[in-house]
Design an enzyme around this catalytic site. Structure first.
Site, PDB file in Angstrom:
ATOM      1  N   LYS A   1       8.347  -8.597  -0.434  1.00 47.87           N
ATOM      2  CA  LYS A   1       7.871  -7.343   0.403  1.00 47.87           C
ATOM      3  C   LYS A   1       9.177  -6.292   0.236  1.00 47.87           C
ATOM      4  CE  LYS A   1       6.058  -3.727   1.776  1.00 47.87           C
ATOM      5  NZ  LYS A   1       5.261  -3.480   3.073  1.00 47.87           N
TER       6      LYS A   1
ATOM      7  N   ARG B   1       7.672  10.159   9.256  1.00 48.60           N
ATOM      8  CA  ARG B   1       8.630   8.916   9.654  1.00 48.60           C
ATOM      9  C   ARG B   1       9.817   9.295   8.615  1.00 48.60           C
ATOM     10  NH1 ARG B   1       5.045   4.084  10.893  1.00 48.60           N
ATOM     11  NH2 ARG B   1       3.823   4.925   9.513  1.00 48.60           N
TER      12      ARG B   1
ATOM     13  N   CYS C   1       8.294   2.993   5.069  1.00 50.80           N
ATOM     14  CA  CYS C   1       8.628   1.726   4.367  1.00 50.80           C
ATOM     15  C   CYS C   1       9.725   1.626   4.114  1.00 50.80           C
ATOM     16  CB  CYS C   1       7.714   1.313   3.511  1.00 50.80           C
ATOM     17  SG  CYS C   1       6.141   0.834   3.870  1.00 50.80           S
TER      18      CYS C   1
ATOM     19  N   LEU D   1       0.855  -1.282   0.054  1.00 54.10           N
ATOM     20  CA  LEU D   1       0.028   0.094  -0.016  1.00 54.10           C
ATOM     21  C   LEU D   1       0.914   1.220  -0.016  1.00 54.10           C
ATOM     22  CD1 LEU D   1      -2.754  -0.998   2.843  1.00 54.10           C
ATOM     23  CD2 LEU D   1      -2.697  -1.366   0.070  1.00 54.10           C
TER      24      LEU D   1
END
Length: 448
Positions: free
Chosen positions: A207, A331, A263, A153
């Site tokens: 991932k 972040r 991420c 996402l």
């Protein structure tokens, strides 16, 4: 199908709401009391376009609910997703799996019937196997299967990414678990979404590999942008020339101040550590981490140089704080080291972001001025720095900026403005990787 989502953070909340939209009965278990109270009161603790309405609609339809009780959440569950945080561990860069393993132990103690336990959080290779071991140690008699179903996402586009994904990746050990997850994702079969069924280890690594590759594309184009500035080329035209090659693709070829967010920074670091531990060093990924970290401080230095080598006593306006537009996520945002350096060097820094102001405050140093809007931030500024490319900034006319600002320096780290128009308005305008006028190109080469 009854689905339990352990964790009401970004991944858990978005995924839970989307599964409910598919028609599933979803219970989100959240142990943070403040977050749980907000969710139960209809307040969404994160900013994601469209998420508030999706949650509200599905709560009203009684397909989505929130609880702090794991017993209540697991009652009748057929699929249990572990969607808790896996931050980088201090000191070594490994993913911290404390919350994942705690969830596994608690699920084992309370689960009453067969269910597929799915790691939705981004976890290193081997985590799924360890989750199964923990659960069997707690309840040797428990009937369950383990699976991995990584999320892909993008913040700001999460709902669309979930509803119309490029692919769904599931890692399973047997056909029983595979069939349960195929049933769960059946609504996506109608739009012919590819489903990649792999081993658990492959799904876990997929991932990290995907995010590391995308981060590598970002870092590549950033370094090429620096080269463009030296030789008088234009990174926008170059990226288009590259991206139209189907083997490369156009996405993630936008030069800027470096990547941030929840991420890429932690996943590239974890990928590097996984490779080191396995005896297969991921040297490209290690270099991406190092180059991206240094780039943010380089961008701060670029602002200082654009202001004549010193920002002491100068008012610097910052447009955009979040790591990207359409999110409130701070972040590892590039704005943090940039603002911190400018304050440290004696500048008066006035910042504005459409969604990230409150989230930014814990990350930025004392003395930063928080403006009420973009106009207030730039009024009487000696220089403007564009750090995040929110659309509201793009529409600002050069003439209006000129009337608001005291100085004439603009450092556009996202290339949202037309260089010719800015220079015609009298600004000393700097951007990333775009061709300079011949005189400036020669001057920059000489300075090198």
């Amino acid at each position: 199908m009854r689905v339990t989502m352990i964790g009401g953070g970004y991944v858990g909340l978005v995924s839970g709401a989307c599964f409910a939209e598919f028609g599933m009965e979803v219970v989100v278990v959240e142990v943070d009391v403040r977050k749980l109270e907000a969710l139960q009161a209809g307040r969404i603790p994160i900013f994601e376009p469209g998420l508030d309405r999706l949650v509200t609609d599905n709560v009203a339809a009684r397909r989505l609910s929130f609880t702090g009780s794991l017993d209540e959440g697991l009652d009748g569950a057929e699929v249990v997703f572990i969607a808790v945080g896996t931050p980088s561990r201090r000191g070594d860069g490994h993913a911290d799996l404390t919350y994942v393993y705690q969830a596994a132990e608690q699920i084992a103690r309370r689960l009453k019937g067969y269910a597929v336990i799915v790691t939705k959080s981004t976890v290193p290779v081997g985590t799924g196997r360890r989750v199964a071991e923990i659960m069997r140690e707690v309840r040797p008699d428990l009937d369950f299967d383990i699976a991995s179903n990584p999320e892909f996402l993008r913040e700001g586009n999460a709902i669309s990414d979930f509803m119309r994904p490029d692919r769904v990746v599931i890692g399973v050990e047997n056909e029983r678990a595979e069939e349960v997850l195929r049933t769960l994702y059946r609504p996506l079969f109608l739009i012919e979404t590819p489903m990649v069924v792999t081993s658990i280890e492959t799904a876990e690594l997929t991932k990290y590999a995907a995010n590391s590759f995308l981060a590598m594309k970002v870092t590549f184009i950033n370094e090429v942008a620096d080269l463009c500035e030296r030789v008088g080329a234009d990174v926008h035209d170059l990226a288009r020339g590259m991206g139209l090659d189907g083997r490369i693709g156009r996405k993630f070829l936008h030069a800027g101040p470096g990547f941030g967010g929840s991420c890429f920074p932690k996943d590239t670091l974890a990928m590097a550590r996984i490779g080191q531990d396995a005896g297969a060093p991921q040297r490209l990924v290690e270099t991406v981490v190092a180059v991206n970290d240094s780039r943010k401080s380089i961008m701060a230095r670029r602002v200082v140089l654009a202001c004549g080598g010193s920002v002491r006593g100068k008012r610097i306006a910052i447009w955009g704080l979040t790591f990207k537009p359409e999110t409130d996520d701070m972040r590892d945002a590039p704005s943090i080291p940039i603002v911190s350096r400018l304050v440290e060097d004696g500048a008066e820094v006035c910042v504005f972001d459409p969604e990230g102001m409150e989230q930014a405050k814990p990350h930025l140093p004392p003395g930063v001025v928080y403006a009420g809007d973009a106009i207030e931030a730039v009024t009487d500024a000696d220089a403007l720095v564009v750090v995040t490319e929110w659309n509201i900034f793009r529409a600002m006319a050069p003439a209006r900026l000129k009337g608001l600002m005291r100085g004439r320096v603009i450092v556009d780290l996202r290339n949202i403005f037309d260089p010719a128009a800015m220079r015609a308005a009298g600004f000393s305008y700097g951007s990333i990787g775009r061709a300079l006028p011949p005189a400036e190109t020669q001057e920059k080469r000489g300075a090198a």
